[in-house]
Write an enzyme that holds these catalytic residues in place. Sequence first.
Site, PDB file in Angstrom:
ATOM      1  N   ARG A  18       0.870  -1.176   0.000  1.00 10.90           N
ATOM      2  CA  ARG A  18       0.000   0.000   0.000  1.00 10.90           C
ATOM      3  C   ARG A  18       0.905   1.223   0.000  1.00 10.90           C
ATOM      4  NH1 ARG A  18      -4.766   2.241   0.407  1.00 10.90           N
ATOM      5  NH2 ARG A  18      -5.194   3.965   1.860  1.00 10.90           N
ATOM      6  N   ASP A  21       1.519   3.992   2.781  1.00  9.11           N
ATOM      7  CA  ASP A  21       2.196   3.613   4.023  1.00  9.11           C
ATOM      8  C   ASP A  21       3.725   3.630   3.885  1.00  9.11           C
ATOM      9  OD1 ASP A  21      -0.284   3.257   5.106  1.00  9.11           O
ATOM     10  OD2 ASP A  21      -0.292   1.073   4.858  1.00  9.11           O
ATOM     11  N   GLY A  51     -11.772   3.893 -11.370  1.00  6.59           N
ATOM     12  CA  GLY A  51     -12.638   2.796 -11.771  1.00  6.59           C
ATOM     13  C   GLY A  51     -12.526   1.622 -10.833  1.00  6.59           C
ATOM     14  N   GLU A  85      -4.842  -7.882  -5.538  1.00 11.15           N
ATOM     15  CA  GLU A  85      -3.476  -8.374  -5.810  1.00 11.15           C
ATOM     16  C   GLU A  85      -3.176  -9.605  -4.964  1.00 11.15           C
ATOM     17  OE1 GLU A  85      -1.041  -4.247  -6.865  1.00 11.15           O
ATOM     18  OE2 GLU A  85      -0.487  -5.464  -5.141  1.00 11.15           O
TER      19      GLU A  85
END
Length: 796
Positions: A18, A21, A51, A85
């Site tokens: 992410r 972070d 999207g 993912e």
Amino acid sequence: MASSLKSKRKYHVFLSFRGEDIRNNFLGHLYRALDQKGIYTYVDSKELRKGEQIDLALMKAIEESQIAIIVFSKDYASSWWCLEELVKIIDCKKERDLMVFPLFYKVEPRELRTPRPSNRDAMVKHESKYGKDSKVKRWEKALSDASYLSGWPLKDGDEAELIQKIVTEISTHLNRTLLHVAMHPVGIHSPMVTLKSMLNLESDDDVLMVGLWGQGGIGKTTLAKAVYNDIYNRFENSCFLMNVREVSKDCKDLVTLQEKLLFEILALKERLVVSNVDRGINLIQERLCHKKVLLILDDVNDLYQLHALVGEGKWLHNGSRIIVTTRDNHLLTCLGIDQDHVYKVRELNYNDARELFSKHAFPTHQNFMIRTDLVDRVLNHAKGLPLALEVLGSFLHGRRDYEWESALDDISTAPKKGINDVLKISYDGLEPKVKEIFLHIACLFKGWNSEYVKKVLDSCDLKAVIGLQILMERSLIKIEFGNIRMHDLIQLMGMDIVNQESDDPRRRSRLWQYDDENCAVKAILLEPPEPTEKCISPDAFTKMRMLRLLILHNIHDSVEGPICLPNGLRWFEWTGCACQIPEFSSIPKKLVGLNMREFNITEVIKQFKDFQNLKYINFSHCKSLVRMPDLSCTPNLEELDLRNCKDLVEAHKSIAYLNKLQVLNLEECSELSVFPNKLQSKNLRVLNLKNCTKFERFPDIPHELKALKELFLERTPIKGLPTSIENLVSLEYNCESLQNYGDSTTIHDFVRRGLTMADISSRYEVRFTLMHTHAHAHMHIDVDYTLDSVRGWILQ
């Protein structure tokens, strides 16, 4: 096939994280450290995604990576993109052998299973947006699965130190992962399936060793690499030790292999220093006994190498698998690998051979065609040997028809160096006498009957039985349907060894082309396709002191008078055209085998004096021979073949006293009428008198004649067997058929007078085939009888 999927992978590492972070600090440092080590890493640079559809390129990048590192930070679960993912990564781990390592960045693994408030809030938001559907459940399961994976924790420690540790471990995994299999891995899928079945990968009950056996260039290493790539990730650690034979030429080199084995399986930062082989053995036993590993030892040629690296395989933990590739099947037997766990690597079939050759021989941009007959010539020459197909394909790559024709004419008589060097390794490892046997077969005896060749080689003190066995174990020859087979390229290699002995053919050890000049050699085989006249002077061979084998087929001597042979000759064979028995230069004679079948002479008078070593005589099809020679001076004679000597009248009395005679063949000697009254050859096993139509009285059989097993009397006018037939306690069958022309009364009488005179039922059971030919009906009735049934029939 998994190995083919791995070979297409583009990235070494995929980083899942992410960005809010860790992108600008920890992740940046990790990416640069990986990049500096040459580790190609995929990092998604997009901060904002629009999207609801995750980028397909991202999914493809995961599929094309070898390793995925998932950086779990405090807000990782808040990103639906990261969770997608993660699901893809876990799926690829299960389905595509993707290696996955979590990095717990200031979070605990258990927090993924029992979320802390921030994660719990994130999942609640996802549920409110997507509902409690399968998507959210998949995310939760992926988080839970990932939490149990082995990875790296980071709380308040040194980030730089952890990054170096990660880079080192990733480097180690990449070093032990994929191996280059081949430029064009053709025809290995089916062998891989068979070999994996042998490995029994589902069982952890024991350590299993499997052997890959075959001749040089057959594709053992290629197959081992492909299997390694396919299964290595099922083991804690793995190691592929290449070229063990080449590397371990002495104990110092063997220590190097031990160090490499320990380094790769233990995933060490630097190599352990092993002072000597014995110390290495102890280290391997101590350090690897608790590890389930995959170990491949490639090209092993000595038992000592195996003992120094794996012992008997018991040094490793249960579930470990060891694959040994070798050219020597006996080595696998010595290691205790049973034949059910030995896979013999075979030549490619025609279709695979053609495909492999075409991939090497024909450029994709080539705009001209090569004649099919030229391609077929190459395929016939290579006979499915992958090494030969690759070397020849590369050599002919891009060449035109006329160049192919010129090259093929040369290739058919002289092996290409790249092929020869590989094949010759098997020859170099043979003992001197086995090398002699190999060269004899390559130059002289390919395609010959193996039993006959054994006699010839034994006559030269070459111990053929064990020698041929060793050559079969080394994949240098095969024996099929009783004949010796050898790959054409291996034969060319053997011939090349002899040709390299000297530029002057007269200084070479073997001669096999009928148009060469006579020379001083160990062995000569002259065999033109048609009868050929040669001028052989009487003393042409007398100075050839090293000559041991002399075989002449279809050679007619235009010089009158017998040729003189050297005393050291062990085997002499001159068939089809000879008209003179040769003479020898001195005594004692060393000849063991003499084959003069189909020669034109009426009698042999004095030539067999002082032939103490002679074991085999063949005068078969000598249709003008009237008298058998006196053989009293050949006490070691074992086989005498006089088949189809149509004019032979007399069998010399000396044959009755040859105690070592085992086979006496007089089949089709239709004029034979004089035969010794008593046979005393106590070792006689086979007596063949088929179609000896003037042979009326069977000789007496002394008590000592116990070895006779096969007696053939078909179509002989013998009216009865002597009572001494009861001495034949080893007889397995009396004859293929005892034929008597007449009615059933005559046959009854024959059986009554022959069999019932001897009370032998208590000793053994004899099987007779009595063929009754009815004179009027012209019918043959074949019936098998045991002794008891014959007696019962007579009593009726």
